[in-house]
Design a protein around this motif. Structure first.
Motif, short mmCIF file in Angstrom:
data_model
loop_
_atom_site.label_atom_id
_atom_site.label_comp_id
_atom_site.label_asym_id
_atom_site.label_seq_id
_atom_site.Cartn_x
_atom_site.Cartn_y
_atom_site.Cartn_z
N ARG A 24 16.59 -16.67 108.15
CA ARG A 24 16.48 -17.59 106.80
C ARG A 24 17.94 -18.53 106.76
O ARG A 24 17.99 -19.55 106.37
N TYR A 39 13.19 -31.22 107.24
CA TYR A 39 12.50 -30.11 107.83
C TYR A 39 12.02 -30.19 109.43
O TYR A 39 12.16 -29.40 109.99
N ASP A 71 11.27 -23.99 115.66
CA ASP A 71 10.02 -23.51 114.75
C ASP A 71 9.29 -24.88 114.49
O ASP A 71 9.60 -25.97 114.84
N ALA A 90 6.38 -26.63 109.35
CA ALA A 90 5.60 -25.98 108.30
C ALA A 90 6.33 -24.32 108.18
O ALA A 90 6.49 -24.03 107.22
N ILE A 91 6.59 -23.74 109.40
CA ILE A 91 7.61 -22.57 109.26
C ILE A 91 8.82 -22.77 108.54
O ILE A 91 9.19 -21.95 107.78
N GLY A 151 9.33 -24.83 106.19
CA GLY A 151 9.13 -24.88 104.87
C GLY A 151 8.68 -23.54 104.12
O GLY A 151 9.26 -23.30 102.87
N ARG A 152 8.28 -22.78 104.85
CA ARG A 152 7.95 -21.21 104.46
C ARG A 152 9.13 -20.71 104.40
O ARG A 152 9.32 -19.71 103.18
N LEU A 153 10.18 -20.68 105.20
CA LEU A 153 11.38 -19.98 105.35
C LEU A 153 12.14 -20.52 104.07
O LEU A 153 13.12 -19.77 103.46
N SER A 191 10.91 -21.57 101.27
CA SER A 191 9.94 -21.41 100.15
C SER A 191 10.76 -20.27 99.26
O SER A 191 10.97 -19.27 99.88
N PRO A 200 6.63 -16.22 98.60
CA PRO A 200 5.70 -16.35 99.41
C PRO A 200 4.47 -16.98 99.17
O PRO A 200 4.15 -17.11 97.59
N PRO A 201 3.81 -17.96 99.70
CA PRO A 201 2.55 -18.53 99.16
C PRO A 201 1.35 -17.42 98.92
O PRO A 201 1.31 -16.35 99.50
#
Length: 97
Positions: A48, A61, A70, A73-74, A76-78, A80, A83-84
């Motif tokens: 991260r 992004y 990456d 979407a990845i 964005g997840r990193l 975040s 966790p979703p």
């Protein structure tokens, strides 16, 4: 609980497949090959860190994704903070309004 002899393994088989091959439960296999939580969290922080730094510098992004290899979407997840939620956990029942 981590494995007795922890190490990162490069395998193309899932725990379920290994368990079936060896005649053991999936849970037993997972316990034997699990990475210790502290090691996992350290790797996650290291992954991260550069993404966060690039975002703080104003990168999009897509730009970060291109730099790190990456997908957006990845990235964005990193980035975040939490966790979703699992989709099934977010379902509303007929009694909830």
């Amino acid at each position: 609980m981590g494995a007795l002899n922890p190490r990162r393994r490069a395998t193309s088989k899932t725990a379920r497949e290994i368990a079936a091959d060896m005649g053991l439960s999936e849970r037993t296999i997972t316990g034997l090959i699990a990475e210790p939580r502290a090691d996992y969290e350290q790797r996650a922080r290291q992954r991260r860190a550069p993404v966060i730094q690039l975002r703080l510098q104003g990168w999009t992004y897509r730009e970060i994704a291109a730099q790190t290899g990456d997908t957006p979407a990845i990235v964005g997840r990193l980035l975040s903070p939490t966790p979703p939620q699992r989709r099934m956990g977010r379902c509303r029942t007929a009694t909830q309004h």
